[in-house]
Design a protein around this motif. Sequence first.
Motif, short mmCIF file in Angstrom:
data_model
loop_
_atom_site.label_atom_id
_atom_site.label_comp_id
_atom_site.label_asym_id
_atom_site.label_seq_id
_atom_site.Cartn_x
_atom_site.Cartn_y
_atom_site.Cartn_z
N PRO A 75 -21.48 -1.93 -3.59
CA PRO A 75 -22.29 -0.82 -3.06
C PRO A 75 -22.75 -1.06 -1.61
O PRO A 75 -22.96 -0.10 -0.87
N TYR A 76 -22.96 -2.30 -1.24
CA TYR A 76 -23.41 -2.59 0.13
C TYR A 76 -22.50 -3.63 0.75
O TYR A 76 -21.73 -4.28 0.06
N SER A 77 -22.65 -3.79 2.06
CA SER A 77 -21.89 -4.86 2.70
C SER A 77 -22.52 -6.19 2.33
O SER A 77 -23.74 -6.32 2.32
N PRO A 78 -21.71 -7.20 2.02
CA PRO A 78 -22.28 -8.48 1.59
C PRO A 78 -22.89 -9.26 2.76
O PRO A 78 -23.59 -10.23 2.54
N MET A 98 -20.34 -9.72 -6.33
CA MET A 98 -19.06 -9.06 -6.58
C MET A 98 -18.01 -9.54 -5.58
O MET A 98 -16.87 -9.86 -5.95
N VAL A 99 -18.40 -9.60 -4.31
CA VAL A 99 -17.43 -9.98 -3.28
C VAL A 99 -17.01 -11.44 -3.45
O VAL A 99 -15.87 -11.79 -3.21
N ALA A 100 -17.96 -12.27 -3.90
CA ALA A 100 -17.68 -13.70 -4.02
C ALA A 100 -16.63 -14.00 -5.10
O ALA A 100 -15.98 -15.03 -5.06
N THR A 101 -16.48 -13.06 -6.06
CA THR A 101 -15.55 -13.31 -7.17
C THR A 101 -14.17 -13.69 -6.66
O THR A 101 -13.54 -14.62 -7.15
#
Lengths: 281, 323, 340
Positions: A40-43, A75-78
Amino acid sequence: MTTTLKHTRYVIGENLITFAAFALFLALALMAILGPAIAPYSPLTTNSAIALQSPSLAHWFGTDQLGRDVLSRVMVATRLDLGIAVLAVALSFVVGSFLGTCAGYFGGWTDRIISRCIDTLMAFPLFVLAMGLVAALGNSIENIIYATAMINLPLYTRVIRSEVLVRRSAGFVEAARLTGNGDWRIMAYHLFPNVLPVMMVHVSLNMGWAILNAAGLSFIGLGVQPPTAEWGIMVAEGATYIVSGEWWLALFPGAVLMLAVFCFNLLGDGLRDLIDPRMRT
Amino acid sequence: MLSVEDLSVEFRTRAGVVKALEAVNFSVQPGETVGIVGESGSGKSVTAFTLMGVLDRAGQVTAGRALFQSNRVAVDLLKESESSLRQLRGQELSMIFQNPRTALNPIRQVGKQITDVLRCHSDLPPADLRLKALEMLASVRIPDPVKRYEAYPYELSGGLCQRIMIALALACSPELLIADEPTTGLDVTTQTTVMNLLKDLAAQRQMATVLITHDLALASEYCDRIVVMHAGHVVESAPTHSLFSQPRHPYTAKLIAATPEPHKSFAELMPIGGNLPDLKAMDLAPCRFSTRCDRFDSALCGQTPLKRAALAPDHQVACWQPL
Amino acid sequence: MTQLQPHFANALPHLPPPLLRVENLCKVFPVGKAAQLHAVDQVSFQIQPGESLGLVGESGCGKSTLIRLITRLLDVTSGEIYFDDALLSTTAARQFPRSQHRASLQLVFQDPTDSLNPRFSAYDTIADPIRRLSPQQDKQQLQARVAELADWVGLPQDLLSRFPHQLSGGQKARVGIARAIALNPKLLVLDEPTSALDVSVQAVILHLLADLKQRLGMSYLFVSHDLNVIRLLCDRVLVMYLGKIVESGPVDQIFSHPQHPYTEALISAIPSFESKPHPIALTGEPRSPINPAPQVCRLYGRCPRGEDRCQQVMPELQAIAPNHQVACHFPVSAAADSRD
């Protein structure tokens, strides 16, 4: 093909835990592929106005000390965490399979040399060895992968060696020799595929360790560097805030990390059932 | 002495219920040697395991009795509790297994294994245990018992291991010995010595023996009576002599014709066609040999239940149209 | 005791050149530092084209080692193996899969389960030798050939796609036989091909083997511990005891008039339906094959006829009738003669 599909459905349907593990794995895989797109947002965008907000409808997992959305970062780290683990495991699997098959099949001096090298590697505390390797080679994602692969190598080599050793004198190996197969072909086409089902359990368990290892290296400051979104760093950074009551910073990445490890640990048996033709009826 | 009546056993598996034994009947008189003969999958080992109370957990006795009577006890083996069965095993009935090397504890001296059994089942003072064990080793004709007492199973040949197993099984003078393929995997000459030993010991001790084997010729040499099993049914049971001179069940006749024998020519060696029926099938034919039988007549042989008749007082056949 | 008659040795009928000739074959395995296990000791014999030779012996007598030497799965310690007039024993076992003779010298294994790769379907198992050793690589030809082989061994075509665990014991045995005959071998070594099978299936497989031999004109070396089976399929038989051949001769003669005390005991021990004299018991333990004394007969200690001479001079194989050889100082008939 249809029998494989039917068998997959059977294995998954028969055992609830396997089903849960496969479902979780699918969710993780999707997250790794789509994570950056659906976050939903930029990490990485900081916004000090909303720093350290507790979980809310706008930010399900809350925000961190720089106002980044924890959910998006998790989520991005996955992709990064799973990527490191998959590549590290694949690397040690390939190298370990080769060394272990050679050691088990040829025996003699080949076996002695390979086994002693592996024993030497195992004499080190493995995590300390990984720390040393990353510190020496430099902080980069490739080096985390190499270090993680290196410390998993003994496991694969030893397990494959012993599995090959018990099958080396089996009738079907002699039969393969009689039908004109040379050593390398016997190893690749006759022995190795028979060892594979056993290995799947180890690969899966090992994935869990590899994830923990990569996160662990980042946690102590080696490996991936901030501000990159990575579970280990997030837990490390969040840990300092737990005392002051901002628990969500460390809890959510930690929980996802745990779930991922848990998922791979459960997956092993299911994978073995899938890959072993004897399990098909 | 042992009377098995209408014994039925089922196994619950992933693929369905396997009706491993159905209405198995046979009896053993004191001092008698009874052979149970059948091919793999005939249920002969399941019978032995059921009687010893060591059936796999998936297996269930669904019907029948196994009355065991000796000088000391009279019980139904299938109704006894685990603890009283443990008492019976060893003292009243005992079993020897197919592969002696796996049945012996690999890291314990064989002599010690015999004293272990004696300690559990007899009231000998501890000082005498070793002596008694040596005596047992000597009684199974093991050369140099004092030296062998200290041997580990891997140091002994297959024939010696099987003799140790026999010593173990007989340590507490059981009334009934169940021998499950005792010589499979042994050499022919060793088979002879082991079988002769079993025969002599049984005669000495007035012990009844149930010999389970796939080898019809072997059973013919050592048994007084033979029970032929096929796919979980007892198809024929008769004294050895009449079974071979005049087999009444088609399967027995075919089995005799299929066994290679010194005076049989190659042309006389007749294979048995067809396959064993699927014991998981819901519509299992009442006669389980019907798929392999050339005398099959659907009107007659399809009737339920299968006709089991005594053609002579001691000659039972499960067939609608015996030979 | 009558003197053995050495002139019989020269009275052998003239035979075509043998398909397989084994001369003074030895195989020694090191055990620990100084000890050596003599698995096969000075073995010599021949197999004629189209002949069925039986090899009998008990477990540990070295018959498995011997057939692994002949089929070139093991390197020889000393001695020669000639096959089709070519010296094979100098080629290392590791190199032999590439030899031109690999296809002509095949083996059927004892345990049909253990000898099939669990990950190969029946089709792949049978096709493997053709893919590896035959120049013909066309997929359609290959399929036709595998179908033909399956037909020869009586394996239904629809079972070809199955894996070993989905086949019965008899079907697995058929797959193993089909694989071994896929390349039309000249010599097929059968290592107890029926010992793991039920009697009903055993009879089928024995008939199948007899038919295949006629159809393909192969020679058989049939190894078994079961003399009954040997008698049915073989022309001639070798009896092996602790690494040595103790008797060889035509199968009927060996059965009716065994000369070596060991053969005699072996034959008397065969279970049979008919009543027969009590089997001859070999008492005592077999001698150890590790560092055996070269002058002591291997059966000494178990032999009912053992005398002092048996532990002073190792008996050599000697002809006592055309084609019939025995390695014993006191063969059965000689003793019988002396009693007369």
